[in-house]
Design a protein around this motif. Structure first.
Motif, PDB file in Angstrom:
ATOM      1  N   PRO A 155      24.571  33.061  37.190  1.00 45.75           N
ATOM      2  CA  PRO A 155      23.290  33.397  37.806  1.00 45.75           C
ATOM      3  C   PRO A 155      22.287  33.899  36.767  1.00 45.75           C
ATOM      4  CG  PRO A 155      25.100  34.243  39.122  1.00 45.75           C
ATOM      5  CD  PRO A 155      25.704  33.740  37.847  1.00 45.75           C
ATOM      6  N   GLY A 156      21.036  33.497  36.934  1.00 49.60           N
ATOM      7  CA  GLY A 156      19.996  33.906  35.999  1.00 49.60           C
ATOM      8  C   GLY A 156      18.881  32.893  35.950  1.00 49.60           C
ATOM      9  N   GLY A 157      17.933  33.131  35.048  1.00 47.64           N
ATOM     10  CA  GLY A 157      16.798  32.239  34.899  1.00 47.64           C
ATOM     11  C   GLY A 157      17.042  31.217  33.801  1.00 47.64           C
ATOM     12  N   TYR A 158      16.687  29.956  34.067  1.00 49.00           N
ATOM     13  CA  TYR A 158      16.902  28.881  33.112  1.00 49.00           C
ATOM     14  C   TYR A 158      15.684  27.947  33.092  1.00 49.00           C
ATOM     15  CZ  TYR A 158      21.841  30.245  33.303  1.00 49.00           C
ATOM     16  OH  TYR A 158      23.019  30.942  33.233  1.00 49.00           O
ATOM     17  N   THR A 159      15.614  27.186  32.018  1.00 44.55           N
ATOM     18  CA  THR A 159      14.669  26.081  31.922  1.00 44.55           C
ATOM     19  C   THR A 159      15.468  24.816  31.667  1.00 44.55           C
ATOM     20  OG1 THR A 159      12.912  27.485  31.045  1.00 44.55           O
ATOM     21  CG2 THR A 159      12.710  25.123  30.673  1.00 44.55           C
ATOM     22  N   ILE A 160      15.268  23.802  32.497  1.00 47.22           N
ATOM     23  CA  ILE A 160      16.021  22.558  32.384  1.00 47.22           C
ATOM     24  C   ILE A 160      15.069  21.435  32.003  1.00 47.22           C
ATOM     25  CG2 ILE A 160      17.475  20.886  33.591  1.00 47.22           C
ATOM     26  CD1 ILE A 160      18.470  23.132  35.347  1.00 47.22           C
ATOM     27  N   THR A 161      15.376  20.759  30.910  1.00 49.62           N
ATOM     28  CA  THR A 161      14.575  19.640  30.425  1.00 49.62           C
ATOM     29  C   THR A 161      15.399  18.365  30.514  1.00 49.62           C
ATOM     30  OG1 THR A 161      13.356  21.066  28.891  1.00 49.62           O
ATOM     31  CG2 THR A 161      13.319  18.701  28.456  1.00 49.62           C
ATOM     32  N   VAL A 162      14.803  17.310  31.051  1.00 46.27           N
ATOM     33  CA  VAL A 162      15.488  16.025  31.193  1.00 46.27           C
ATOM     34  C   VAL A 162      14.851  15.018  30.252  1.00 46.27           C
ATOM     35  CG1 VAL A 162      16.090  14.146  32.757  1.00 46.27           C
ATOM     36  CG2 VAL A 162      16.048  16.501  33.592  1.00 46.27           C
ATOM     37  N   VAL A 163      15.700  14.358  29.468  1.00 47.36           N
ATOM     38  CA  VAL A 163      15.243  13.359  28.514  1.00 47.36           C
ATOM     39  C   VAL A 163      15.996  12.066  28.773  1.00 47.36           C
ATOM     40  CG1 VAL A 163      14.982  12.777  26.068  1.00 47.36           C
ATOM     41  CG2 VAL A 163      14.821  15.161  26.796  1.00 47.36           C
ATOM     42  N   ALA A 164      15.265  10.974  28.927  1.00 46.79           N
ATOM     43  CA  ALA A 164      15.889   9.660  29.131  1.00 46.79           C
ATOM     44  C   ALA A 164      15.095   8.618  28.362  1.00 46.79           C
ATOM     45  CB  ALA A 164      15.947   9.305  30.620  1.00 46.79           C
ATOM     46  N   GLY A 178      12.983   5.680  27.345  1.00 50.23           N
ATOM     47  CA  GLY A 178      11.995   4.901  28.069  1.00 50.23           C
ATOM     48  C   GLY A 178      11.198   5.692  29.078  1.00 50.23           C
ATOM     49  N   TYR A 179      11.439   7.017  29.150  1.00 52.69           N
ATOM     50  CA  TYR A 179      10.743   7.845  30.121  1.00 52.69           C
ATOM     51  C   TYR A 179      10.170   9.091  29.453  1.00 52.69           C
ATOM     52  CZ  TYR A 179      13.038   5.034  33.718  1.00 52.69           C
ATOM     53  OH  TYR A 179      13.448   3.993  34.498  1.00 52.69           O
ATOM     54  N   SER A 180       9.124   9.641  30.068  1.00 51.41           N
ATOM     55  CA  SER A 180       8.580  10.909  29.594  1.00 51.41           C
ATOM     56  C   SER A 180       9.502  12.042  30.030  1.00 51.41           C
ATOM     57  CB  SER A 180       7.178  11.141  30.176  1.00 51.41           C
ATOM     58  OG  SER A 180       6.282  10.159  29.740  1.00 51.41           O
ATOM     59  N   ARG A 181       9.708  12.997  29.140  1.00 49.85           N
ATOM     60  CA  ARG A 181      10.573  14.118  29.482  1.00 49.85           C
ATOM     61  C   ARG A 181       9.896  15.020  30.498  1.00 49.85           C
ATOM     62  NH1 ARG A 181      12.218  17.710  24.720  1.00 49.85           N
ATOM     63  NH2 ARG A 181      12.756  15.680  23.831  1.00 49.85           N
ATOM     64  N   ARG A 182      10.681  15.719  31.277  1.00 45.93           N
ATOM     65  CA  ARG A 182      10.176  16.664  32.254  1.00 45.93           C
ATOM     66  C   ARG A 182      10.960  17.963  32.140  1.00 45.93           C
ATOM     67  NH1 ARG A 182       6.252  14.380  32.201  1.00 45.93           N
ATOM     68  NH2 ARG A 182       5.054  13.367  33.874  1.00 45.93           N
ATOM     69  N   THR A 183      10.263  19.077  32.278  1.00 40.99           N
ATOM     70  CA  THR A 183      10.868  20.405  32.187  1.00 40.99           C
ATOM     71  C   THR A 183      10.540  21.189  33.445  1.00 40.99           C
ATOM     72  OG1 THR A 183      10.719  20.436  29.781  1.00 40.99           O
ATOM     73  CG2 THR A 183      10.908  22.557  30.877  1.00 40.99           C
ATOM     74  N   LYS A 214      19.364  23.012  44.734  1.00 40.30           N
ATOM     75  CA  LYS A 214      19.008  21.601  44.674  1.00 40.30           C
ATOM     76  C   LYS A 214      17.805  21.429  43.755  1.00 40.30           C
ATOM     77  CE  LYS A 214      19.166  17.255  46.187  1.00 40.30           C
ATOM     78  NZ  LYS A 214      20.277  16.344  45.863  1.00 40.30           N
ATOM     79  N   LEU A 215      17.893  20.468  42.837  1.00 37.39           N
ATOM     80  CA  LEU A 215      16.804  20.259  41.880  1.00 37.39           C
ATOM     81  C   LEU A 215      16.751  18.780  41.519  1.00 37.39           C
ATOM     82  CD1 LEU A 215      14.645  21.678  40.118  1.00 37.39           C
ATOM     83  CD2 LEU A 215      16.367  21.863  38.323  1.00 37.39           C
ATOM     84  N   ASP A 216      15.663  18.096  41.901  1.00 42.20           N
ATOM     85  CA  ASP A 216      15.503  16.677  41.613  1.00 42.20           C
ATOM     86  C   ASP A 216      14.389  16.474  40.592  1.00 42.20           C
ATOM     87  OD1 ASP A 216      17.480  15.996  43.432  1.00 42.20           O
ATOM     88  OD2 ASP A 216      16.061  15.837  45.096  1.00 42.20           O
ATOM     89  N   PHE A 217      14.544  15.475  39.757  1.00 48.24           N
ATOM     90  CA  PHE A 217      13.553  15.133  38.753  1.00 48.24           C
ATOM     91  C   PHE A 217      13.067  13.701  38.997  1.00 48.24           C
ATOM     92  CE2 PHE A 217      15.911  18.495  36.702  1.00 48.24           C
ATOM     93  CZ  PHE A 217      14.947  19.192  35.982  1.00 48.24           C
ATOM     94  N   ALA A 218      11.770  13.486  38.774  1.00 50.48           N
ATOM     95  CA  ALA A 218      11.197  12.148  38.810  1.00 50.48           C
ATOM     96  C   ALA A 218      10.481  11.925  37.476  1.00 50.48           C
ATOM     97  CB  ALA A 218      10.210  11.996  39.965  1.00 50.48           C
ATOM     98  N   LEU A 219      11.013  11.015  36.655  1.00 49.33           N
ATOM     99  CA  LEU A 219      10.487  10.789  35.319  1.00 49.33           C
ATOM    100  C   LEU A 219       9.544   9.586  35.309  1.00 49.33           C
ATOM    101  CD1 LEU A 219      13.702  11.231  33.119  1.00 49.33           C
ATOM    102  CD2 LEU A 219      12.225  12.975  34.136  1.00 49.33           C
TER     103      LEU A 219
END
Length: 514
Positions: A68-77, A79-84, A95-100
């Protein structure tokens, strides 16, 4: 299934079997097609010194086991722009969904004014940011043209961009020089053409570098003995066009006589600013115009920086004492020779060493029972809340504080009339005045779609709500006029609560906004 975070790898984090575990799971999709993205890389950063990673599975899904705690999640794929995205992880399932959005390719050719290739030219990829509601261009990427003048930007996120090409230095002595040129062939930032980048490859964005007659600006720096050695000073030449990208030309003092020179300056309006290494204690500035010849004798006299007094005054002095609060001066010019503009505390009403410049005055830390009603600079009303502190003289700032504020609250609603959470809500004073006043305010609706503004000056307002828009863009009346039919009117009376629901303006409607 991707690798689980190494819970025992980081010092200070207990193993999963010894502590509560928060599970974060979700999907990663293509923002346009909705297709699941396989093997996307997730980088997790904790608020404590901790970094770990995971990978989405073949179905585009991921599961992370975190303390438990605070986090920052970055997604890198690829051909796609990263999202944080930040996440507050509790001892439960989150629940946490990303749309790149897919990335794009932008390419073209740079030529000189005669249409020949411009090898070695530097091309800056620029995006718009808003400063005080005005557009300013900042760099998003850079590329160097090859021998054939071709340039290319890979992995460009979808959006609106501008291009600026700068030719390599010319060793000739000609008075006509290649000047920084915006796509397709504009010298001034205001004439630059936007480029709409979407997924795929956009080619043929060719730039023809212009030539213009350029001149020199020469002058001397003079100073009082207390200002110290003139060699410790630098002089900047600030362009008048607020949108201009790039580092302002800077000249160092060449000798004890304080001489300086700028070469290759194209016609236009400029401001000369000089400041030294003494924490802004001494400075100088002067407006100049470069027209059809060299500018000689641009002499600057260094003197003490300005002293500015500030005070907050209760509108009704008989019922209210001098209110607590803070006054912030936000510089509207490039003052990076020194640190950014100062902030002035009310309990220290005299502030020294304020560099001569234009500032926005921002009242802060007022109580919810108070609001900043009016500003006077040097005894004159400043309805735009801008302070002209360019003159080398003592200045005064007075803020009148009212104590009969209203409140505004209600719901942001989607196209179905349902409450819309996490939407930007904008409170705009009615009329045609500037939106640099404290009466302009923004907030976000909460998880239930509810929004609230406190400490609102009584008066007439319009409410806007946006699904997705650059927050700075809404501090511009020209932008907001496009959506006035979708706004809600609200009248705020003293010491009362005004309620109004506002419909959310869809992201598709604001997409053209740069």
């Amino acid at each position: 299934m991707g690798r689980l975070l190494r819970a025992c790898f980081i010092a200070g984090l207990a193993c999963a079997q010894d502590a509560q575990v928060c599970t974060v799971s979700g999907t990663i999709k293509d923002a346009r097609s909705g297709a699941l993205i396989q093997k996307a890389h997730l980088i997790v950063t904790a608020q404590r010194p901790a970094v770990s990673d995971s990978v989405s599975d073949a179905a585009g899904k991921f599961t992370l086991k975190l303390d438990p705690g605070g986090y920052t999640i970055t997604v890198v794929a690829e051909g796609y722009s990263r999202r944080t995205q930040p996440v507050n992880c509790v001892a439960a399932t989150t629940k946490l969904d990303f749309a790149l959005p897919p990335e794009a390719v932008l390419s073209g050719r740079v030529t000189d004014d005669e249409g020949h290739a411009a090898p070695g030219a530097w091309i800056s990829l620029l995006r718009v940011v808003y400063v005080e509601g005005e557009k300013k261009l900042v760099q998003s990427g850079g590329s160097k043209a090859g021998n054939d003048g071709q340039y290319r930007f890979d992995n460009v996120a979808e959006g609106t961009y501008y291009l600026l090409a700068v030719a390599p230095p010319d060793s000739s002595k000609s008075s006509y020089v290649s000047v920084p040129t915006y796509y397709p062939s504009a010298i001034e930032a205001s004439a630059a053409a936007p480029i709409r980048v979407r997924a795929g490859e956009l080619s043929g964005t060719d730039i023809r570098i212009s030539k213009a007659r350029a001149f020199s600006v020469r002058g001397r720096l003079h100073g009082v003995p207390e200002a110290g050695e003139l060699r410790n000073y630098a002089v900047k030449l600030l362009p008048a066009d607020f949108r201009t990208f790039g580092v302002s030309p800077q000249a160092t003092i060449r000798d004890d006589k304080g001489q300086f020179e700028f070469a290759g300056i194209i016609p236009g309006a400029y401001t000369l600013v000089a400041a030294g290494a003494q924490a802004g204690r001494f400075a100088a500035r002067m407006r100049i115009d470069v027209a059809d010849g060299d500018v000689e004798g641009a002499d600057l006299i260094v003197g003490p920086s300005n002293r500015v007094s500030s005070v907050l005054i209760a509108e009704d002095k008989e019922q209210h004492e001098e209110p607590p609060g803070r006054v912030i001066l936000y510089p509207l010019e490039d003052l990076t020779i020194q640190a950014p503009g100062p902030s002035m505390l009310v309990n220290r009403p005299l502030f020294n060493n304020v560099l001569p410049a234009q500032y926005r005055v921002i009242p802060a830390r007022l109580s919810p029972q108070a609001y900043a009603k009016a500003l006077r600079v040097d005894g004159r009303a400043a309805p735009d809340w801008m302070a002209d502190l360019t003159a080398p003289a003592p200045h005064s700032i007075e803020i009148v504080v009212g104590f009969d504020p209203g409140r505004v609250g209600g719901f942001a609603r989607d196209e179905h009339g349902d409450p819309a959470p996490k939407r930007l809500v904008v409170l705009v004073p009615a009329g045609n005045g500037p939106l640099t006043t404290p009466q302009f305010a923004t907030t976000y609706s909460d998880d239930h779609g509810r929004y609230a503004f406190a400490g609102v000056q009584p008066g007439q307002y319009k409410l806007f709500a946006f699904e997705n828009v650059t927050p700075g863009a809404v501090q511009n009346r020209q932008t907001l006029r496009q959506f006035e039919t979708l706004s809600a009117d609200v009248h705020v009376q003293p010491n009362t609560v005004a309620t109004a629901d506002v419909n959310v303006i869809a992201a598709s409607a604001t997409a053209p906004i740069e």
